[in-house]
Each structure stands twice: as C-alpha cells, then as structure tokens.
Scaffold this motif. Sequence first.
Motif, PDB file in Angstrom:
ATOM      1  N   TYR A  40       0.812  -1.203   0.000  1.00 24.28           N
ATOM      2  CA  TYR A  40       0.000   0.000   0.000  1.00 24.28           C
ATOM      3  C   TYR A  40       0.852   1.263   0.000  1.00 24.28           C
ATOM      4  N   ALA A  41       0.331   2.307  -0.635  1.00 25.87           N
ATOM      5  CA  ALA A  41       0.937   3.642  -0.571  1.00 25.87           C
ATOM      6  C   ALA A  41      -0.196   4.677  -0.659  1.00 25.87           C
ATOM      7  N   PRO A  42      -0.336   5.539   0.353  1.00 25.69           N
ATOM      8  CA  PRO A  42       0.374   5.493   1.640  1.00 25.69           C
ATOM      9  C   PRO A  42      -0.075   4.307   2.470  1.00 25.69           C
ATOM     10  N   ALA A  43       0.452   4.212   3.687  1.00 28.16           N
ATOM     11  CA  ALA A  43       0.158   3.083   4.557  1.00 28.16           C
ATOM     12  C   ALA A  43      -1.325   3.033   4.938  1.00 28.16           C
ATOM     13  N   VAL A  44      -1.793   1.832   5.207  1.00 22.81           N
ATOM     14  CA  VAL A  44      -3.151   1.610   5.711  1.00 22.81           C
ATOM     15  C   VAL A  44      -3.128   1.752   7.236  1.00 22.81           C
ATOM     16  N   SER A  99       0.106 -11.399   8.343  1.00 23.63           N
ATOM     17  CA  SER A  99       1.033 -10.384   8.833  1.00 23.63           C
ATOM     18  C   SER A  99       0.640  -9.034   8.225  1.00 23.63           C
ATOM     19  N   PRO A 100       0.478  -7.953   9.059  1.00 22.50           N
ATOM     20  CA  PRO A 100       0.733  -7.898  10.504  1.00 22.50           C
ATOM     21  C   PRO A 100      -0.292  -8.688  11.300  1.00 22.50           C
ATOM     22  N   GLU A 101      -0.010  -8.860  12.592  1.00 18.70           N
ATOM     23  CA  GLU A 101      -0.842  -9.688  13.444  1.00 18.70           C
ATOM     24  C   GLU A 101      -2.221  -9.075  13.656  1.00 18.70           C
ATOM     25  N   PRO A 102      -3.279  -9.823  13.378  1.00 12.92           N
ATOM     26  CA  PRO A 102      -4.635  -9.299  13.600  1.00 12.92           C
ATOM     27  C   PRO A 102      -4.947  -9.132  15.089  1.00 12.92           C
ATOM     28  N   VAL A 103      -5.773  -8.158  15.402  1.00 10.55           N
ATOM     29  CA  VAL A 103      -6.242  -7.985  16.777  1.00 10.55           C
ATOM     30  C   VAL A 103      -7.631  -8.591  16.945  1.00 10.55           C
ATOM     31  N   GLN A 104      -8.291  -8.860  15.833  1.00 12.18           N
ATOM     32  CA  GLN A 104      -9.587  -9.530  15.844  1.00 12.18           C
ATOM     33  C   GLN A 104      -9.523 -10.721  14.896  1.00 12.18           C
ATOM     34  N   TRP A 105     -10.157 -11.803  15.295  1.00 15.04           N
ATOM     35  CA  TRP A 105     -10.101 -13.012  14.470  1.00 15.04           C
ATOM     36  C   TRP A 105     -11.309 -13.877  14.784  1.00 15.04           C
ATOM     37  N   SER A 106     -12.032 -14.301  13.766  1.00 15.92           N
ATOM     38  CA  SER A 106     -13.156 -15.218  13.983  1.00 15.92           C
ATOM     39  C   SER A 106     -13.426 -16.005  12.710  1.00 15.92           C
ATOM     40  N   GLU A 107     -14.020 -17.174  12.883  1.00 19.34           N
ATOM     41  CA  GLU A 107     -14.406 -18.032  11.774  1.00 19.34           C
ATOM     42  C   GLU A 107     -15.893 -18.309  11.865  1.00 19.34           C
ATOM     43  N   SER A 108     -16.556 -18.357  10.712  1.00 20.65           N
ATOM     44  CA  SER A 108     -17.978 -18.659  10.701  1.00 20.65           C
ATOM     45  C   SER A 108     -18.320 -19.414   9.425  1.00 20.65           C
ATOM     46  N   VAL A 109     -19.515 -19.983   9.413  1.00 19.13           N
ATOM     47  CA  VAL A 109     -20.005 -20.680   8.228  1.00 19.13           C
ATOM     48  C   VAL A 109     -21.106 -19.831   7.609  1.00 19.13           C
ATOM     49  N   ASP A 110     -20.954 -19.511   6.315  1.00 20.42           N
ATOM     50  CA  ASP A 110     -21.940 -18.641   5.675  1.00 20.42           C
ATOM     51  C   ASP A 110     -23.172 -19.423   5.234  1.00 20.42           C
ATOM     52  N   THR A 131      -0.836   0.488  11.840  1.00 20.80           N
ATOM     53  CA  THR A 131      -0.477   1.032  10.529  1.00 20.80           C
ATOM     54  C   THR A 131       0.445   0.045   9.810  1.00 20.80           C
ATOM     55  N   HIS A 132       0.135  -0.216   8.528  1.00 20.09           N
ATOM     56  CA  HIS A 132       0.957  -1.178   7.782  1.00 20.09           C
ATOM     57  C   HIS A 132       1.005  -0.802   6.301  1.00 20.09           C
ATOM     58  N   GLU A 133       2.166  -1.021   5.712  1.00 16.87           N
ATOM     59  CA  GLU A 133       2.366  -0.784   4.283  1.00 16.87           C
ATOM     60  C   GLU A 133       2.227  -2.061   3.474  1.00 16.87           C
ATOM     61  N   ARG A 134       2.160  -3.187   4.161  1.00 15.63           N
ATOM     62  CA  ARG A 134       2.032  -4.473   3.464  1.00 15.63           C
ATOM     63  C   ARG A 134       1.121  -5.399   4.265  1.00 15.63           C
ATOM     64  N   LEU A 135       0.265  -6.139   3.528  1.00 20.85           N
ATOM     65  CA  LEU A 135      -0.540  -7.212   4.096  1.00 20.85           C
ATOM     66  C   LEU A 135      -0.121  -8.505   3.422  1.00 20.85           C
ATOM     67  N   HIS A 136       0.230  -9.482   4.245  1.00 17.23           N
ATOM     68  CA  HIS A 136       0.685 -10.773   3.717  1.00 17.23           C
ATOM     69  C   HIS A 136      -0.186 -11.873   4.313  1.00 17.23           C
ATOM     70  N   VAL A 137      -0.857 -12.648   3.449  1.00 22.18           N
ATOM     71  CA  VAL A 137      -1.772 -13.705   3.889  1.00 22.18           C
ATOM     72  C   VAL A 137      -1.400 -15.002   3.170  1.00 22.18           C
ATOM     73  N   VAL A 138      -1.144 -16.055   3.946  1.00 17.63           N
ATOM     74  CA  VAL A 138      -0.796 -17.351   3.358  1.00 17.63           C
ATOM     75  C   VAL A 138      -1.734 -18.427   3.891  1.00 17.63           C
TER      76      VAL A 138
END
Length: 310
Positions: free
Chosen positions: A13-17, A44-55, A69-76
Amino acid sequence: MLLHVVHATTYDYAPAVKTAQHVAHLKPADRFGQRLVRHSLRVSPEPVQWSESVDVFGNTACFFGLQSTHERLHVVADSIVSTAAPTAPHDSLPWEEARERLSYHRGAEYDPAAAFLFASPYVPRHQHFLEYARPSFRARRPLHEAARELASRVHADFAYASQATDASTPALEALALRQGVCQDFAHVMLGCLRSLGLPGRYVSGYLLTEPPPGQSRLVGSDASHAWVSVYLPAERGPGMWIDLDPTNNRVPGEDYVTVAIGRDYGDVSPLRGVIHGGASHTLHVAVTVAPLPEGEAAPTIADPNDKEHA
C-alpha cells in the motif's frame, strides 16, 4: 489424491493503511467428495480480531481486523486436501422437465437447489444469455448433455485474456467481449443456465499446478480457479450437482480442489475488505498445488512476522 495447496496473497500500500477489516474464503471445503486434512492461515501484521464462521452456503469464512499502521498485508493459506474422482452423473431428465421440477408450484416440496435459479449481482437473467444458450438446449435434450455442450461452446467461443476483464466485470459485458478469465467463463455459463430457468452455482477452488507426465497444463493452474456446478433433478428423491469447467472444457476430477460455492464471485472472493488509507496498492498472488505422497508431511512456508491460525 493428496494435494498440498499454498495460496499466498500480498498487498503493498501507498500510503500506509491505518486500519483494516478483511474476510477470507481460503479454507478448502470438507465436503463435495473431498476431505480437509490440515489447514492454517497466516497473516502479517498480526490481527487484533479473528473469527471463523459458516456462511449461508456452507462455506467457511474467516474475518480478521488490523488496527496497526501497515504498508504491506501478507496472507498465506496452507492446506492439505484429500480428493477423489467425482461420482458419475445419473441419466438426466430432458432439460425442460428439469426446469419444470424446479419451478414454483403450490404445495410442491421445496428443493434447496432452487436458491441458485435467480439473478445475482454479477449474473443477471437476460435475453442475450438465452440466445447464446439455445443452440445447446434443443427440445427434449437431456440436461447433462446440453450443459456439457454449453461448457464446450463457451470454451471454444471465448478467448482466455487476463487483461480483458477484472473482478468487477459483469457477465453480460464478458458475453459481449467473448473473452475474459475463468471467473468470466463461469459467470457467462451461469447466466445462460439461470436465464433458461435452471439452477447453477459458482465454484471457487484450485487446479493441480503441474499435471502428470504427458498431460497438458490447464489454464488457471497457477492462481485461484472457478468453474460451474449444474443441478440434475432426479425422477424421485434428491438430485445431484455435477461440476463443469468451461475454461478447460472438462469435468473437474481429483486434480481439482473446491474451496467455496456461491451465486457468483462476489459470494466467494478469496480476500476482500475495507481499509482506512492505502489510496493505491499493488497485488501479488501466487498459488501452488502439488501432489503429496500418502503419509508424507507437507512443508510449510515460514515467515517470522506471520501469525498462524489453524
């Protein structure tokens, strides 16, 4: 077949989120004739909220929120899935009779497949879809046979062109262009089925990256893939869904992994969200699907900044 799937997504991202909330459909299904052996999602970065559900469609959706604040989101997403060859379809009814069985009649028993008869945000019911579909749906033709020919015609008539469309391209526009990617091929076929009064659902998933020796590499094997499920009503009792891949003109087999089903791409997009900041961004996606010998442990992709959620 035991398949190891790694789906890595990176946003710069530019600018940072400053803050962000995301929903991911990245966990392969533990149904449809396949078994989910293992799954983890690292963010990454580490989430402060996390949940799983079935739609509402039975898919697993993961929500995570970021407050730093983060300039990059990395999800694997790292998964091992056991797949099997699909069940051969039964003799299907003529398509007109199948349509009649799914039509509303007072006092008729409800069939859940009817939920996929209607228009959706990306896929309207339209006369143009009817006109394109009609050559395949001749009078009294078995539904399975007609749908298979429709998928073959989409494959033959449409050019695979990754720059011709984007994730927001409506199905009618893709029909007019006669080009697009797997998402567009699936949307066009769904538009044809639903305009005829037949249920069709959008399927998201993956393909084996490297095919066995002597077999050609399939289109969409290095990214998320999409195909179509067609409903075949039975003479008595519940019907069955069969998958067709118009992008590659084939029936998906054990070299396919299903992640989610929905009305169209909007229901099952791999990752979407709302961000504060990040006026511009670049996106990089890499998908690898490799066979794994039974009993062998799959390697993992390590990132010290990732937080893993099983």
